[in-house]
Write an enzyme that holds these catalytic residues in place. Structure first.
Site, PDB file in Angstrom:
ATOM      1  N   GLU A  67       1.707  -0.103  -4.887  1.00 25.77           N
ATOM      2  CA  GLU A  67       0.714   0.885  -5.289  1.00 25.77           C
ATOM      3  C   GLU A  67       1.441   2.203  -5.545  1.00 25.77           C
ATOM      4  OE1 GLU A  67      -3.465   2.857  -3.739  1.00 25.77           O
ATOM      5  OE2 GLU A  67      -1.853   2.505  -2.305  1.00 25.77           O
ATOM      6  N   ASP A  84       0.829  -1.198   0.000  1.00 28.69           N
ATOM      7  CA  ASP A  84       0.000   0.000   0.000  1.00 28.69           C
ATOM      8  C   ASP A  84       0.872   1.260   0.000  1.00 28.69           C
ATOM      9  OD1 ASP A  84      -2.701   1.256   0.480  1.00 28.69           O
ATOM     10  OD2 ASP A  84      -1.686   1.927   2.298  1.00 28.69           O
TER      11      ASP A  84
END
Length: 613
Positions: free
Chosen positions: A355, A326
């Site tokens: 990400e 993330d």
């Protein structure tokens, strides 16, 4: 009898303090024969730093770190050459032993270091466990965790869990996906909106509302029995404000402080902007993602080593096949590079996708391993995979606009024109949507034709296709109404649901049309090696018809995406450099043979996937 009781009471009172000094040990155990053989063990307890620590002769302590908080002691040991088993840490004052703590080195599973991560032969299914299926209603609310079951609240806990995922693996296998990516499962004790679990409060513990650590390992085992894979959503950038360590910081600079809280400016471009002001770069990287998510300081070597070991611990414990990281590009870029390299050194065939939510291919490519763009600044992330957000940007509009110089299918073509920027185009994650974006079937008003075109594209282009739970049955969700609407409950995941879309007999006609198309395409893709590894040759779209070929040796696949609202006749002479003068093909989606001679008829808003004979 009274004498015996008094003796036992004396022994209890005498022994109790010997064990009470340590509240936490992290990692709780390690493994023998690891590449990461030097292990930093965190001991936490009241005034634990007041003790000297030693161990048995064969175990070498290479470092002891005490911080300004006396409740922490970081002890580093060298495990190289040690056999699996247990040994004792001795805690002493003034040369006198006060208490001991047993530590274990476990035996690694055979082949652990060479585990094979997900790759372009896989199809990934992203789900949010709280919204997928409730397999164990007994853990919907858990004592000690503030956010309790409230299925009526869009941002509340709805009760989905690990058992619910495990119960529906047959459904996922039948659908044709090979890999599950679940949003985070570790404990998140935020008082509200905790179901997304990105604000973690204990990173060695599965959130009890999802199940146990053993349940997570069981999910991996059940997937592996089906030759499927499990990807953990890992968060390096921040923890939650309720994390036990945030409430009693080991060091002031364990988190980034300004002092205290400052919001990130979210300008990831400052990470590589040669003209960036130091202040702007500082607020991007060190600013907190949100106020409830303190930003971890990977420049602190204690923090970085803690994160490396925690990630490796989960790979070994749960037998994982990959990570999705993330907010990858919000981390301190030197720190996250070291973290990534340590994981990949331990598991050379593992895969990690970061990400990197940017809207320019050069800027995204900067973050992939061995990027020549990153090399301009002598930087290498060591990150194998990144997410193709520019393709996603195009997919949100290309099927609803007419043909033009840079509209319609030209958006797909132009995206792939920039593939020269990426060092490894087969290791890009391609997707129609995810848990943070608008739902594809909301954007296109549940238009099945557009769904077919979009899914055919991500299933046959380079990279690793990722589906988002429920899209295979046409699920909608309006991002404008908040995240809860794009994270709706899967119908049938709860016993009292009016409909069970996991079962074919219960699906509506529309749901079944979405499902059957997805199933056919994704199951075919499993064996399409030219799609997994082949070269891509694309032709400039004409009349909003996009044609490209995937080629691997003698295997050729022709993909035709007619985005036009009218039928089209293709002159096959345009494609002769890769298409034989005459021959036959088998169209995968319709199951019919096609003669490939002078022209090819393609119906409006229709994809064709033709296996060339």
């Amino acid at each position: 009898m009274k004498l015996f009781f008094n003796s036992m009471l004396f022994l209890f009172l005498f022994s109790a303090p010997l064990c009470a000094q340590i509240d936490r040990v992290e990692p709780p155990y390690w493994w023998a024969d690891m590449e990461t053989s030097e292990v930093q063990i965190l001991f936490y307890g009241e005034n634990i730093a007041a003790y000297d620590v030693s161990t048995e002769d064969e175990v070498l302590i290479t470092g002891v770190t005490k911080t300004e908080n006396p409740n922490y002691l970081f002890v580093t040991i060298e495990t190289d050459g040690l056999q699996a088993g247990t040994f004792q840490f001795n805690f002493s004052k003034k040369g006198k032993k006060s208490f001991t703590r047993t530590y274990e080195l476990k035996k690694r599973e055979a082949g652990s270091a060479q585990r094979q991560g997900y790759d372009s032969s896989d199809a990934m299914y992203l789900l949010m466990p709280d919204r997928f299926a409730n397999g164990n209603p007994d853990n919907d609310s858990v004592e000690g965790l503030t956010d309790t079951y409230d299925r009526e609240a869009s941002g509340g806990r709805h009760g989905g869990d690990l058992q619910g995922i495990t119960d529906h693996l047959d459904y996922l296998e039948d659908l044709g996906v090979t890999t599950i990516w679940s949003t985070p499962l570790l404990e998140d004790n935020d008082p509200g909106y905790s179901y997304h679990t990105y604000a973690q409060s204990d990173v060695y513990k599965i959130d009890p509302r999802y199940g146990t650590n053993a349940d997570y390992r069981n999910l991996a085992d059940e997937l592996h029995k089906r030759e499927m894979k499990l990807v953990m959503d890992y968060v390096t950038n921040h923890w939650g404000a309720e994390h036990w360590m945030i409430k009693d910081l080991p060091t002031y600079d364990w988190i980034n402080q300004f002092p205290g809280y400052a919001q990130s400016n979210y300008r990831m471009e400052t990470q590589y902007d040669m003209h960036a002001a130091e202040r702007d770069q500082h607020y991007c990287v060190d600013g907190w993602f949100v106020k409830t998510m303190p930003d971890l300081n990977q420049k602190n070597p204690l923090v970085l080593q803690y994160l490396i070991q925690n990630a490796i611990w989960w790979i070994e414990y749960a037998n994982l096949d990959g990570f999705r990281v993330d907010t990858y590009s919000y981390n301190d870029k030197e720190g996250i590079s070291k973290w990534t390299k340590a994981i990949m050194d331990e598991y050379p065939n593992f895969n990690i996708v970061g990400e990197v939510w940017l809207h320019d291919q050069a800027q995204i490519a900067y973050w992939q391993k061995d990027s020549k763009i990153g090399a301009i600044q002598n930087y290498n992330t060591h990150l194998p995979s990144v997410m193709d957000f520019t393709l996603h940007d195009g997919l949100t509009s290309m099927f609803s606009e007419g043909a033009g110089w840079d509209t319609g299918m030209m958006k797909a073509y132009n995206n792939f024109v920039n593939d020269f920027l990426y060092p490894d185009i087969n290791n890009l994650l391609v997707f129609l949507e995810n848990h943070d974006t608008g739902r594809f079937n909301e954007i296109y008003d549940q238009n099945l034709d557009n769904y077919k075109l979009g899914l055919a594209l991500i299933a046959t282009t380079r990279g690793i296709p990722q589906l988002y739970y429920g899209s295979e049955i046409g699920m909608r969700g309006d991002k404008g109404k908040g995240d809860g609407d794009i994270r709706r409950d899967f119908p049938g995941g709860w016993k009292d649901d009016a409909q069970n879309a996991f079962e074919a007999a219960s699906r509506t006609q529309q749901q079944e049309a979405f499902f059957s198309f997805t199933k056919k395409l994704m199951n075919w893709r499993k064996t399409a090696k030219a799609v997994h590894q082949g070269s891509l040759t694309q032709f400039i779209p004409e009349n909003d018809v996009y044609v490209y070929f995937r080629i691997l040796g003698d295997e050729k696949i022709m993909v035709v995406l007619n985005n036009s609202s009218s039928d089209q006749t293709l002159d096959l002479g345009r494609f002769r450099e890769v298409l034989p003068d005459a021959g036959n093909g088998f169209e995968i989606l319709s199951g019919r043979s096609i003669k490939l001679e002078e022209t090819l008829e393609v119906s409006a808003k229709t994809p064709l996937i033709i296996q060339l004979n």
